[in-house]
Design a protein around this motif. Structure first.
Motif, PDB file in Angstrom:
ATOM      1  N   GLY A   1      52.923 -10.070 118.258  1.00 31.39           N
ATOM      2  CA  GLY A   1      51.792 -10.113 119.943  1.00 31.39           C
ATOM      3  C   GLY A   1      51.572 -11.561 120.258  1.00 31.39           C
ATOM      4  O   GLY A   1      51.265 -11.429 121.123  1.00 31.39           O
ATOM      5  N   GLY A   2      52.904 -12.624 119.360  1.00 29.91           N
ATOM      6  CA  GLY A   2      52.598 -13.848 120.400  1.00 29.91           C
ATOM      7  C   GLY A   2      51.241 -14.522 119.972  1.00 29.91           C
ATOM      8  O   GLY A   2      50.648 -14.368 118.817  1.00 29.91           O
ATOM      9  N   ARG A   3      51.266 -15.955 120.825  1.00 34.15           N
ATOM     10  CA  ARG A   3      50.175 -16.601 120.124  1.00 34.15           C
ATOM     11  C   ARG A   3      48.682 -16.283 119.673  1.00 34.15           C
ATOM     12  O   ARG A   3      48.979 -15.709 121.174  1.00 34.15           O
ATOM     13  CB  ARG A   3      50.972 -18.213 120.471  1.00 34.15           C
ATOM     14  CG  ARG A   3      49.675 -19.201 119.994  1.00 34.15           C
ATOM     15  CD  ARG A   3      50.391 -20.686 121.014  1.00 34.15           C
ATOM     16  NE  ARG A   3      50.134 -20.427 122.105  1.00 34.15           N
ATOM     17  CZ  ARG A   3      49.032 -20.391 123.445  1.00 34.15           C
ATOM     18  NH1 ARG A   3      47.503 -20.909 122.485  1.00 34.15           N
ATOM     19  NH2 ARG A   3      49.202 -20.475 124.163  1.00 34.15           N
ATOM     20  N   MET A   4      48.491 -15.995 119.689  1.00 34.20           N
ATOM     21  CA  MET A   4      46.983 -16.166 120.041  1.00 34.20           C
ATOM     22  C   MET A   4      46.318 -17.224 120.660  1.00 34.20           C
ATOM     23  O   MET A   4      46.116 -18.122 120.595  1.00 34.20           O
ATOM     24  CB  MET A   4      45.977 -15.650 118.573  1.00 34.20           C
ATOM     25  CG  MET A   4      45.211 -17.103 117.813  1.00 34.20           C
ATOM     26  SD  MET A   4      43.815 -16.277 116.690  1.00 34.20           S
ATOM     27  CE  MET A   4      42.791 -17.293 117.896  1.00 34.20           C
ATOM     28  N   SER A   5      45.162 -16.277 121.273  1.00 34.08           N
ATOM     29  CA  SER A   5      44.121 -16.972 122.210  1.00 34.08           C
ATOM     30  C   SER A   5      42.801 -16.791 121.575  1.00 34.08           C
ATOM     31  O   SER A   5      42.722 -15.572 121.051  1.00 34.08           O
ATOM     32  CB  SER A   5      43.921 -16.444 123.762  1.00 34.08           C
ATOM     33  OG  SER A   5      42.869 -15.139 123.862  1.00 34.08           O
ATOM     34  N   LEU A   6      41.909 -17.077 122.084  1.00 32.78           N
ATOM     35  CA  LEU A   6      39.980 -17.060 121.612  1.00 32.78           C
ATOM     36  C   LEU A   6      39.563 -15.750 122.271  1.00 32.78           C
ATOM     37  O   LEU A   6      38.799 -15.072 121.849  1.00 32.78           O
ATOM     38  CB  LEU A   6      39.191 -17.398 121.523  1.00 32.78           C
ATOM     39  CG  LEU A   6      39.516 -19.375 121.046  1.00 32.78           C
ATOM     40  CD1 LEU A   6      38.226 -20.353 121.700  1.00 32.78           C
ATOM     41  CD2 LEU A   6      39.356 -19.667 119.652  1.00 32.78           C
ATOM     42  N   ALA A   7      39.995 -15.201 122.784  1.00 35.76           N
ATOM     43  CA  ALA A   7      39.544 -14.285 123.409  1.00 35.76           C
ATOM     44  C   ALA A   7      40.608 -12.688 122.628  1.00 35.76           C
ATOM     45  O   ALA A   7      40.088 -11.386 122.685  1.00 35.76           O
ATOM     46  CB  ALA A   7      40.290 -13.491 124.881  1.00 35.76           C
ATOM     47  N   ASP A   8      42.014 -13.153 121.843  1.00 25.28           N
ATOM     48  CA  ASP A   8      42.308 -11.796 121.102  1.00 25.28           C
ATOM     49  C   ASP A   8      41.386 -11.738 119.837  1.00 25.28           C
ATOM     50  O   ASP A   8      41.303 -10.142 119.532  1.00 25.28           O
ATOM     51  CB  ASP A   8      44.236 -12.551 120.985  1.00 25.28           C
ATOM     52  CG  ASP A   8      44.286 -12.619 121.536  1.00 25.28           C
ATOM     53  OD1 ASP A   8      44.365 -12.124 122.855  1.00 25.28           O
ATOM     54  OD2 ASP A   8      45.011 -13.323 121.602  1.00 25.28           O
ATOM     55  N   LEU A   9      40.002 -12.035 120.262  1.00 18.20           N
ATOM     56  CA  LEU A   9      39.420 -12.132 118.398  1.00 18.20           C
ATOM     57  C   LEU A   9      38.421 -11.746 118.670  1.00 18.20           C
ATOM     58  O   LEU A   9      37.822 -12.842 119.379  1.00 18.20           O
ATOM     59  CB  LEU A   9      39.457 -13.024 116.851  1.00 18.20           C
ATOM     60  CG  LEU A   9      41.067 -12.832 116.800  1.00 18.20           C
ATOM     61  CD1 LEU A   9      40.812 -14.308 115.423  1.00 18.20           C
ATOM     62  CD2 LEU A   9      41.769 -12.080 115.818  1.00 18.20           C
ATOM     63  N   SER A  10      37.714 -10.818 118.144  1.00 15.70           N
ATOM     64  CA  SER A  10      35.869 -10.161 118.286  1.00 15.70           C
ATOM     65  C   SER A  10      35.269 -10.421 117.229  1.00 15.70           C
ATOM     66  O   SER A  10      36.093 -10.191 115.921  1.00 15.70           O
ATOM     67  CB  SER A  10      35.859  -8.992 118.979  1.00 15.70           C
ATOM     68  OG  SER A  10      36.516  -9.018 120.191  1.00 15.70           O
ATOM     69  N   ILE A  11      33.954 -10.869 116.956  1.00 13.75           N
ATOM     70  CA  ILE A  11      33.164 -10.606 116.432  1.00 13.75           C
ATOM     71  C   ILE A  11      31.899 -10.450 116.488  1.00 13.75           C
ATOM     72  O   ILE A  11      31.430  -9.323 117.270  1.00 13.75           O
ATOM     73  CB  ILE A  11      32.346 -11.895 115.431  1.00 13.75           C
ATOM     74  CG1 ILE A  11      32.379 -12.333 114.423  1.00 13.75           C
ATOM     75  CG2 ILE A  11      31.313 -12.976 116.258  1.00 13.75           C
ATOM     76  CD1 ILE A  11      33.295 -12.352 113.217  1.00 13.75           C
ATOM     77  N   ARG A  12      31.238  -9.934 115.348  1.00 10.54           N
ATOM     78  CA  ARG A  12      29.637  -8.940 115.588  1.00 10.54           C
ATOM     79  C   ARG A  12      28.809  -9.798 116.018  1.00 10.54           C
ATOM     80  O   ARG A  12      28.322 -10.805 115.023  1.00 10.54           O
ATOM     81  CB  ARG A  12      29.344  -8.512 114.936  1.00 10.54           C
ATOM     82  CG  ARG A  12      30.308  -6.839 114.767  1.00 10.54           C
ATOM     83  CD  ARG A  12      30.302  -5.985 113.190  1.00 10.54           C
ATOM     84  NE  ARG A  12      29.252  -5.195 112.841  1.00 10.54           N
ATOM     85  CZ  ARG A  12      28.541  -4.817 112.298  1.00 10.54           C
ATOM     86  NH1 ARG A  12      29.668  -4.210 111.185  1.00 10.54           N
ATOM     87  NH2 ARG A  12      27.617  -3.708 112.129  1.00 10.54           N
ATOM     88  N   SER A  13      27.929  -9.979 117.133  1.00 14.02           N
ATOM     89  CA  SER A  13      26.676 -10.658 116.830  1.00 14.02           C
ATOM     90  C   SER A  13      25.768 -11.039 116.069  1.00 14.02           C
ATOM     91  O   SER A  13      25.002 -11.431 115.326  1.00 14.02           O
ATOM     92  CB  SER A  13      26.189 -10.713 118.166  1.00 14.02           C
ATOM     93  OG  SER A  13      26.669 -10.735 119.473  1.00 14.02           O
TER      94      SER A  13
END
Length: 753
Positions: free
Chosen positions: A173-185
């Protein structure tokens, strides 16, 4: 809240005639409309310092020390009475933003003997405030949303640049950005409810990815060491003759310990009674309790009601024969909602009494001299009438997150929902029935009850609080199924669910004819309806299953909530007919013989969909990579976010793909796909397996954005800035740089998962 300028001043640097503007800002409120003028001394009016960090460090914070002339006595002292974050600074060079931060309120010092025109040092920090800010987001959040929230709260509004992140998704999918990954609060709230500060959170989400964060040239940069190797390079122009050459550390190995924060118990059923309880309140008079106030009361019970009369009179031996007391309160913790007609309870053992526990009381009777049939004597109804099911909601759990799983992974799990209930005919439900403990009523209930049902609603909500699906097993509850999950399977249905959609069922699989599956604390079994005498088949494996309703894994990621409704429908063994008509119980007046209806809090647990339905757990994981066995030093990192080769729905610390909510197992960097922890070990190997040159000394001020550096005497080498003290007036930097290498992995030896 926006910021308003309260002081402003300018100076021109001696080195190159650059114009520097400094604005001190305060959050809007009771702020004067007059902007004070800042005056600067002739030397070192502004120093900006990046303290030295190692390559594996995440936050490369900096401070700005501003030297100003106080025109009057203690002119600036009031700035330090404001709470952290309320005072900020904006520094511009020739009209362009250069640095932002907030005032450090921990330190203030100025000459006390002078009344005016003396120098005062004001110290500002960019990332230092993160230790004072608690995480305040909820639900699933992208890494970018977390970083931007932290920066906004730190009053840093520069661009967030991600040009030099080289990590990629393994699907190309190409170079990642911080918006591409999520984490649980939920990952940032511990078992005691303590919330992590933003420093811990930012380090937690960025370090496993090998990402560093720094403010340079009016921008905040997030980058990894492999990515920054491709940045532009500027030649170092040394200033004085204080330069030194050394070497960076070499490591023997790197150890990464990942705590995924996983537990199979997603809702553990633990709640906390909010009132007072003590044996000091218990007596043999006034219903056994001296506590009788609005919202607070208690009731004491003997082993049986025949004992009650044995201690009456002047020679009563106080509460020596009292078995337990139940305390009531209007308050407690651990549930999202409790009906105002119910009460939080705490059962306190006195002499040989039951185990202590907390829960929700819907209805019960006080003690008294005799059985409940003699209602005109002593037993008094407390709270609500105990009867058949109704749509009145008794309690509601807090919502717990379930990540989205692929269709194949969903089949590997079930969600076990259990609710312990005390529905009992005995005066003392924790002692054997006898002639002083409602033996007749107890046996009547036992003989005429084969199945008992409690209505619930189980909903899955999205981040906006909209119900996206609910659990349904009413078709099973109102019919008759063979005792096996294949024949008694509930399902998830789109939309919101309510009263009548789902039921928890209570029965004794080892004795369907004579054991009610209620009386005493009992948890529900998997719902099979009301099988008749000729069709009752319960598989031996089904009998051995733990208590609980075994729901399929929900088809949508979201937040699960359980509602429990009032009342219980009870049926005799083999009784058919209308599910809403409890024939035997109505005809024999059995509801009138019930003295207790108490609940503990529901439990929700994730189990594996195998023959044993064992709990889904994921222990802490340790990864270890050997870098250079001839070296001595170990690099040890403890991480709270990361990846695993197995799907782990209960692990709060996993990375998720923002686009579809699925758990990420691997990422790609420099053409190599693996767990992010192993990619990080590879990055650290690249930097610490061999000697890397380190240079330090005074240089001419480095200009512009984040970049790498080169030295005329170090042919072909690229250097990363580790430390920098900028005297912007003199145009010099006291800096330390270290040789940087791109990622390589050839000699790594791994231990662990």
């Amino acid at each position: 809240m926006s910021m308003q300028t309260i002081y402003m001043g300018e100076f021109v640097s001696r080195c190159d005639d650059s114009r520097w503007r400094v604005s001190i800002l305060q959050e809007q409120g009771a702020v004067s409309s007059v902007i004070g003028q800042l005056e600067f001394p002739g030397e070192e009016p502004l120093l900006i310092e990046w303290a030295e960090t190692s390559k594996e460090d995440v936050l490369c914070g900096s401070t700005a020390t501003l030297k100003v002339i106080s025109p009057g006595d203690r002119t600036f002292a009031g700035l330090y009475t404001i709470q952290a974050g309320n005072i900020g600074v904006r520094i511009e060079k020739d009209g362009n933003l250069y640095w932002m931060g907030t005032l450090d309120p921990e330190f203030y010092e100025e000459p006390y003997t002078d009344n005016e025109d003396y120098e005062v040092m004001l110290t500002f920090s960019d990332f230092g405030i993160f230790e004072r800010l608690k995480y305040n987001l909820a639900g699933m959040q992208t890494l970018e949303a977390i970083v931007r929230d932290a920066l906004n709260r730190a009053k840093i509004t520069e661009d967030l640049r991600q040009d030099w992140i080289s990590t990629q998704s393994p699907n190309g999918g190409g170079r990642m950005s911080l918006a591409d990954l999520s984490i649980r609060s939920e990952n940032f709230i511990d078992e005691d409810g303590e919330v992590s500060n933003m420093k811990e959170v930012l380090e937690g989400i960025l370090q496993p990815l090998g990402i560093r964060m720094i403010q340079r040239g009016g921008k905040v940069w997030v980058y990894d060491l492999n990515g920054i190797y491709g940045a532009s390079v500027e030649k170092i122009e040394w200033h004085d003759d204080d330069q030194m050459m050394g070497v960076d550390k070499v490591a023997n190995n790197v150890k990464i310990s990942f705590s995924p924060y996983a537990s199979s118990e997603l809702i553990n059923g633990e709640i906390k009674f909010g009132g007072e309880y003590s044996v000091d309140y218990v007596t043999d008079r006034n219903n056994g309790c001296l506590l009788a106030e609005p919202g607070r009361s208690c009731y004491a019970y003997y082993p049986d009601y025949n004992n009650f009369g044995h201690v009456q009179g002047d020679n009563a031996n106080d509460h020596n024969l009292i078995n337990f007391a139940i305390f009531l309160s209007n308050s407690g913790k651990g549930l999202a909602y409790v009906n105002s007609s119910a009460r939080w309870f705490h059962i306190l053992p006195i002499v040989g009494g039951p185990s202590e526990c907390d829960g929700i009381a819907w209805g019960f009777y006080s003690g008294g001299h005799g059985p409940i049939d003699e209602y005109h004597h002593w037993p008094k109804k407390i709270l609500n009438t105990i009867g058949k099911i109704s749509s009145t909601e008794v309690m509601r759990t807090n919502r717990v997150f379930f990540p989205k799983l692929s269709s194949d992974d969903m089949k590997k799990y079930r969600v076990r929902l259990s609710l312990e209930m005390l529905m009992d005919a005995r005066y003392n439900p924790f002692k054997d029935a006898n002639d002083g403990n409602e033996e007749g009523n107890y046996n009547s209930v036992k003989v005429w009850t084969g199945w008992a049902f409690v209505p619930v609603a189980v909903n899955i909500y999205d981040d906006n609080g909209t119900a996206i699906c609910h659990y349904v097993n009413s078709n099973i509850a109102t019919g008759a199924s063979v005792g096996h999950l294949v024949h008694a399977a509930g399902s998830w249905v789109s939309g919101a669910g309510g009263f009548g959609d789902a039921y928890l069922e209570y029965y004794d699989p080892s004795d369907l004819g004579e054991s009610a599956g209620i009386q005493g604390w009992k948890a529900n079994r998997h719902c099979i309806g009301r099988p008749g005498a000729s069709s009752t088949v319960i598989y031996e494996s089904f009998k051995e299953m733990d208590d609980g309703e075994y729901m399929p894994y929900p088809p949508n990621g979201g937040y699960l909530e359980v509602k429990v409704f009032a009342g219980v429908n009870c049926y005799d063994y083999g009784e058919g007919g209308d599910f809403n008509t409890t024939q035997q119980w109505d005809g024999k007046g059995l509801y009138g013989k019930i003295r207790w209806l108490l609940y503990k809090a529901p439990k929700v647990e994730l189990v594996r969909n195998n023959l044993s339905f064992d709990s889904e757990e994921l222990d802490d994981v340790e990864y270890k990579g050997y870098i250079n066995r001839d070296a001595k030093e170990e690099i040890s990192l403890d991480t709270i976010c990361g990846t695993s080769n197995k799907i782990a729905p209960t692990a709060k610390g996993m990375y998720y793909r923002s686009s579809d909510g699925l758990q990420i197992k691997q990422m790609t960097r420099q053409g190599r796909t693996n767990l992010v922890e192993k990619l990080l070990i590879g990055t650290l190997y690249s930097q610490f397996a061999t000697r890397h040159t380190k240079l330090s000394g005074t240089a001419f001020l480095m200009k512009g954005d984040l970049k790498l550096y080169r030295d005329a005497m170090q042919s072909g080498k690229k250097f990363l800035m580790l430390a920098d003290i900028q005297d912007v007036d003199a145009g010099t930097s006291e800096m330390a740089v270290v040789e940087l290498s791109p990622d390589e992995y050839d000699a790594i030896e791994y231990e662990g998962d």
